[in-house]
Structure formats: structure tokens, C-alpha cells
Scaffold this motif. Sequence first.
Motif, mmCIF file in Angstrom:
data_model
loop_
_atom_site.group_PDB
_atom_site.id
_atom_site.type_symbol
_atom_site.label_atom_id
_atom_site.label_comp_id
_atom_site.label_asym_id
_atom_site.label_seq_id
_atom_site.Cartn_x
_atom_site.Cartn_y
_atom_site.Cartn_z
ATOM 1 N N VAL A 34 15.858 -23.710 -25.530
ATOM 2 C CA VAL A 34 15.801 -24.374 -24.225
ATOM 3 C C VAL A 34 16.089 -23.389 -23.097
ATOM 4 O O VAL A 34 15.335 -23.297 -22.120
ATOM 5 N N LEU A 35 17.177 -22.626 -23.229
ATOM 6 C CA LEU A 35 17.652 -21.806 -22.116
ATOM 7 C C LEU A 35 16.912 -20.490 -21.958
ATOM 8 O O LEU A 35 16.828 -19.953 -20.853
ATOM 9 N N ILE A 36 16.376 -19.958 -23.050
ATOM 10 C CA ILE A 36 15.680 -18.676 -22.966
ATOM 11 C C ILE A 36 14.161 -18.857 -22.938
ATOM 12 O O ILE A 36 13.460 -18.252 -22.129
ATOM 13 N N LYS A 37 13.650 -19.753 -23.787
ATOM 14 C CA LYS A 37 12.197 -19.944 -23.871
ATOM 15 C C LYS A 37 11.697 -21.072 -22.965
ATOM 16 O O LYS A 37 10.494 -21.202 -22.757
ATOM 17 N N GLY A 38 12.600 -21.894 -22.461
ATOM 18 C CA GLY A 38 12.191 -22.999 -21.604
ATOM 19 C C GLY A 38 11.537 -24.145 -22.346
ATOM 20 O O GLY A 38 10.801 -24.947 -21.756
ATOM 21 N N GLU A 39 11.800 -24.271 -23.641
ATOM 22 C CA GLU A 39 11.200 -25.328 -24.439
ATOM 23 C C GLU A 39 12.013 -26.613 -24.334
ATOM 24 O O GLU A 39 13.194 -26.594 -23.991
ATOM 25 N N THR A 40 11.390 -27.732 -24.664
ATOM 26 C CA THR A 40 12.126 -28.987 -24.741
ATOM 27 C C THR A 40 12.891 -29.029 -26.060
ATOM 28 O O THR A 40 12.523 -28.368 -27.033
ATOM 29 N N LEU A 41 13.957 -29.824 -26.082
ATOM 30 C CA LEU A 41 14.693 -29.996 -27.340
ATOM 31 C C LEU A 41 13.801 -30.577 -28.426
ATOM 32 O O LEU A 41 13.904 -30.215 -29.600
ATOM 33 N N GLU A 42 12.914 -31.485 -28.032
ATOM 34 C CA GLU A 42 12.021 -32.111 -29.012
ATOM 35 C C GLU A 42 11.094 -31.082 -29.644
ATOM 36 O O GLU A 42 10.924 -31.038 -30.867
ATOM 37 N N LYS A 43 10.489 -30.242 -28.820
ATOM 38 C CA LYS A 43 9.573 -29.225 -29.348
ATOM 39 C C LYS A 43 10.326 -28.212 -30.192
ATOM 40 O O LYS A 43 9.874 -27.823 -31.286
ATOM 41 N N ALA A 44 11.473 -27.762 -29.710
ATOM 42 C CA ALA A 44 12.251 -26.774 -30.455
ATOM 43 C C ALA A 44 12.749 -27.334 -31.777
ATOM 44 O O ALA A 44 12.864 -26.615 -32.774
ATOM 45 N N GLY A 45 13.036 -28.629 -31.809
ATOM 46 C CA GLY A 45 13.534 -29.240 -33.032
ATOM 47 C C GLY A 45 12.569 -29.150 -34.183
ATOM 48 O O GLY A 45 12.978 -29.118 -35.359
ATOM 49 N N ALA A 46 11.271 -29.073 -33.887
ATOM 50 C CA ALA A 46 10.256 -29.026 -34.946
ATOM 51 C C ALA A 46 10.447 -27.822 -35.854
ATOM 52 O O ALA A 46 10.156 -27.881 -37.054
ATOM 53 N N TYR A 47 10.942 -26.703 -35.284
ATOM 54 C CA TYR A 47 11.144 -25.523 -36.135
ATOM 55 C C TYR A 47 12.622 -25.162 -36.297
ATOM 56 O O TYR A 47 13.023 -24.647 -37.335
ATOM 57 N N CYS A 48 13.439 -25.478 -35.314
ATOM 58 C CA CYS A 48 14.857 -25.128 -35.423
ATOM 59 C C CYS A 48 15.587 -25.972 -36.463
ATOM 60 O O CYS A 48 16.592 -25.534 -37.035
ATOM 61 N N LEU A 49 15.119 -27.178 -36.701
ATOM 62 C CA LEU A 49 15.788 -28.089 -37.637
ATOM 63 C C LEU A 49 15.112 -28.125 -39.006
ATOM 64 O O LEU A 49 15.585 -28.827 -39.903
ATOM 65 N N SER A 50 14.036 -27.390 -39.172
ATOM 66 C CA SER A 50 13.233 -27.504 -40.396
ATOM 67 C C SER A 50 13.987 -27.060 -41.647
ATOM 68 O O SER A 50 13.701 -27.546 -42.747
ATOM 69 N N ALA A 51 14.952 -26.154 -41.506
ATOM 70 C CA ALA A 51 15.679 -25.660 -42.674
ATOM 71 C C ALA A 51 16.802 -26.593 -43.115
ATOM 72 O O ALA A 51 17.364 -26.419 -44.201
ATOM 73 N N LEU A 52 17.132 -27.571 -42.284
ATOM 74 C CA LEU A 52 18.214 -28.497 -42.635
ATOM 75 C C LEU A 52 17.704 -29.550 -43.610
ATOM 76 O O LEU A 52 16.600 -30.070 -43.467
ATOM 77 N N LYS A 53 18.535 -29.890 -44.582
ATOM 78 C CA LYS A 53 18.062 -30.711 -45.694
ATOM 79 C C LYS A 53 18.078 -32.208 -45.425
ATOM 80 O O LYS A 53 17.231 -32.936 -45.921
ATOM 81 N N GLY A 54 19.050 -32.707 -44.711
ATOM 82 C CA GLY A 54 19.177 -34.151 -44.568
ATOM 83 C C GLY A 54 19.233 -34.597 -43.134
ATOM 84 O O GLY A 54 19.482 -33.800 -42.218
ATOM 85 N N PRO A 55 19.014 -35.894 -42.892
ATOM 86 C CA PRO A 55 19.053 -36.421 -41.519
ATOM 87 C C PRO A 55 20.412 -36.286 -40.854
ATOM 88 O O PRO A 55 20.500 -36.138 -39.642
ATOM 89 N N ALA A 56 21.483 -36.314 -41.642
ATOM 90 C CA ALA A 56 22.819 -36.196 -41.051
ATOM 91 C C ALA A 56 23.018 -34.823 -40.419
ATOM 92 O O ALA A 56 23.547 -34.699 -39.303
ATOM 93 N N ASP A 57 22.600 -33.760 -41.136
ATOM 94 C CA ASP A 57 22.725 -32.408 -40.589
ATOM 95 C C ASP A 57 21.850 -32.237 -39.346
ATOM 96 O O ASP A 57 22.256 -31.590 -38.372
ATOM 97 N N LYS A 58 20.651 -32.794 -39.388
ATOM 98 C CA LYS A 58 19.756 -32.683 -38.230
ATOM 99 C C LYS A 58 20.345 -33.403 -37.025
ATOM 100 O O LYS A 58 20.321 -32.879 -35.899
#
Length: 424
Positions: A34-58
Motif C-alpha cells: 500500500v505505502l510503497i507501491k500504492g496498491e489497494t489492500l484488496e489487490k495486494a491481498g491476492a499475492y501477499c496472503l497466498s502463502a497463508l494456509k487458513g482463513p484465520a491467519d489471513k
Amino acid sequence: MAMNAPAPSSPPHLDDTATGLPARRAAMRLLEAVLIKGETLEKAGAYCLSALKGPADKAHAKAIAGESLRWLVDLDTLIDGATKKPLDPHAKTRSVLRIMLAQALRLETPPHAVIASALPLLTGGQRRLAHGVFSALLKRNAALPDVPTLPENVQARWGERAAAIAAGLASPPPLDLQLKKSAETRERAEGMGAVSLAPGHLRLPRGTPVDRLPSYEEGAWWVQDLAASLPASLLGRGEGKRVLDLCAAPGGKTLQLAAAGWQVTALDINERRLERLRENLQRNGLEAEIVVADALAYTPGKAFDAILLDAPCTATGTCRRHPDVLHRIGEDELSETTTLQAALLRRAVGWLPEGGTLVYAVCSLEEGEGAAQAARVALDPLPISASELPAGLQPTPEGWLRTDPGMLAEHGGLDGFFVARWKK
């Protein structure tokens, strides 16, 4: 909220595979996207959260990043007050300290758990510095103010409204539902333990699991913020008349209009988001004609009795649920959206037949996207009245509607919207 636990005097031995480390790493990456690339949290979540295994961690990673962004100015003030010289705004150490403090001060994570799960994101001198700053702030019983401090450019744009808006950002919003049948409001509210602020509206505590609520599968309701439901409600009952819902995806207003008896044509340029609308129409047992097209190139094949233009915008009105907008939006983004809004309004006015109604709406707190656009529309105003709005909301002297997160605060607030209505 102050931190009263004793602070370790030196960095402990840390296990780089500590429980919770992947979620903290993901939270830091979200923050930097968000702060460096200017992306939305929603867009960044597509790749930043991909390595997390469960919905609780995400969910945990998103909560850490969201609270870090919501309180960013105040977190940085604490950090800068505990260092001999300011850290670079994009330094990794600053990012880690932000998520550490957000956990301790907002998410009530015990300090030892914060240290064990966040310091492994750093090495060497960076780790020692972060541990020292965090420990110093613990010793001082560091606390955040009651209301988040807005970035300077945001305060300048929102002017005298800024303080009231900021007051509505202290916590994430509750969950709002829009009922397919407003006549069921009282019955559904009692059955679900909800509060209703308007016919067809239900409000539940934040964090309520949507897919476990009664009548989810039967399609009796959909998720929609109270403020977001107001533009469509201002068109009233359809009684079989035709309405064009411009820029319709993801479709909450389309569902409202169809449920109110309108023959709806829902147009949007984004086919993927329209697929979600199709799914929601099917789940809720509603019908609408869906058109995948660019509104600036589209030519209607039939006349419409009403047009609802929920125009693309900066979405700053959603800042309590999407705090990234506080840090991504500047003059370039505003210039781009206002140019598009003006073009869409010109086309909508041209398509409207004599006697037709036009409603223009944006989920924005920016003057240029709201009042400035409405002032240029050459149609007869159809002023909004207080009787059409939830109790506690009033139209402006011009007959427009402005909402912001500071309004209806005693009931949990609402998103920021601007709405205007005309008759041709």
C-alpha cells in the motif's frame, strides 16, 4: 490503550519458525504494498496472503495491516519519539515496528507474543533497534489517542469535516445487511439479534460470520453498508419501470432495484465482477439484464425511466473499512476520477428521456467528486427530503445527501457517500 507489561531489556533468542510469523510477514508485505507501491489492500491481498494456509491467519494478517494503516500517523509519532533520528519512511524496521505496535495497542496481543512473532522479520542491527524501540515504548506505557490522526493532505482536503470524519475511524465498522423484503425487517431483526436503522436494513456486530447467518442460502439478504443502500432507495418502487444501473458491479444496488420491482439493466466494464453479480442474483432469486460494456462507448437500445450512476471514484468514503485509501489517494487519482465522472454524467443526462430520473452517487468524501460534479448537471433538481432518509440524517440545503463515518456514531457510523437526484 496503554501497554503495562514489563519490557525485556535485551533481545531474546528468537525462533524464526515461531507460531504466527507467516501472518506477520504477510501483514508487513500488505503494508509495504500500500505505502510503497500504492496498491489497494484488496489487490495486494491476492499475492501477499497466498502463502497463508487458513482463513484465520489471513484474517489476522489483514487485521494487523488494517489497524497499522488506520493509526499510521500516530504509530509513526510514537516510533519517531523513541529513536535518536527518524527512520526512513520505507525502512523495513519502521514497517515491523508499525505492525508490532498495532498488535500491542490495538489488537491486544501480549508483548512477548509480539516480539516472538515479529522480530524474526529483521536481522542484526535492525532487530536490535526494533526491540529497543518497542521496549522503550512499553516502559513509557505508550498509548494511542482516542481518534486516529489523519494524514496532512487528507486533513487539508476534508477541511472542517475532517475532525468529525476521523472520529468515525477509530474502529472497523459493524456488519450491515440489506433485506430483499423490507416488510420482514422487524421479524428478521428479532430472529438475528440485529438492530435496524431503516426499513430493509439490519446491523450486526463486526466479525459476524456471514455464511453462518440464518437465511443466507435462501437469499433473503445481502451485505451492503447502510449508506451504500441509500442511492437506490431514492428511486423508490419500480412497478415494472426500466432502470439503467451504470457501473453496477459488484451489484448491491442492482439487487435493491430488482427487489423493488424495477426492470434492471446492469452495466459494467468488468466481466469478472459482473460474474459475482450473477451469482448474487441467483442466490437471492432476483433478475436483471447484465451488459458487459464500457459506459463511454455504450449506446442504449431502449429508453429508461431512471438511471442510477454509482460512479467510479477514489472510494475515500470507505476509509473505515479500507484504511489504505487514507494513504494512496492524491491529486493525480482525483484528477483521473473526476474527469471520468464528468464524462459519465454527460452520457447519462443524454440518455435520460423527458420525465426520467437520474441519481448520481459516489462513495467519496472529496468535494470534487461530489458537490462539484452535481453543480454542473443541467437538469431540474429533485431534492432529497429527510423523510426519505434514516433517522438522524438530513439533506444539504441544495437537496443533496452527504454522509460520512462520523454520522450516526451512536449506532456504529456509516460509510461516506455523496448522492444527488434530478428530473428531466
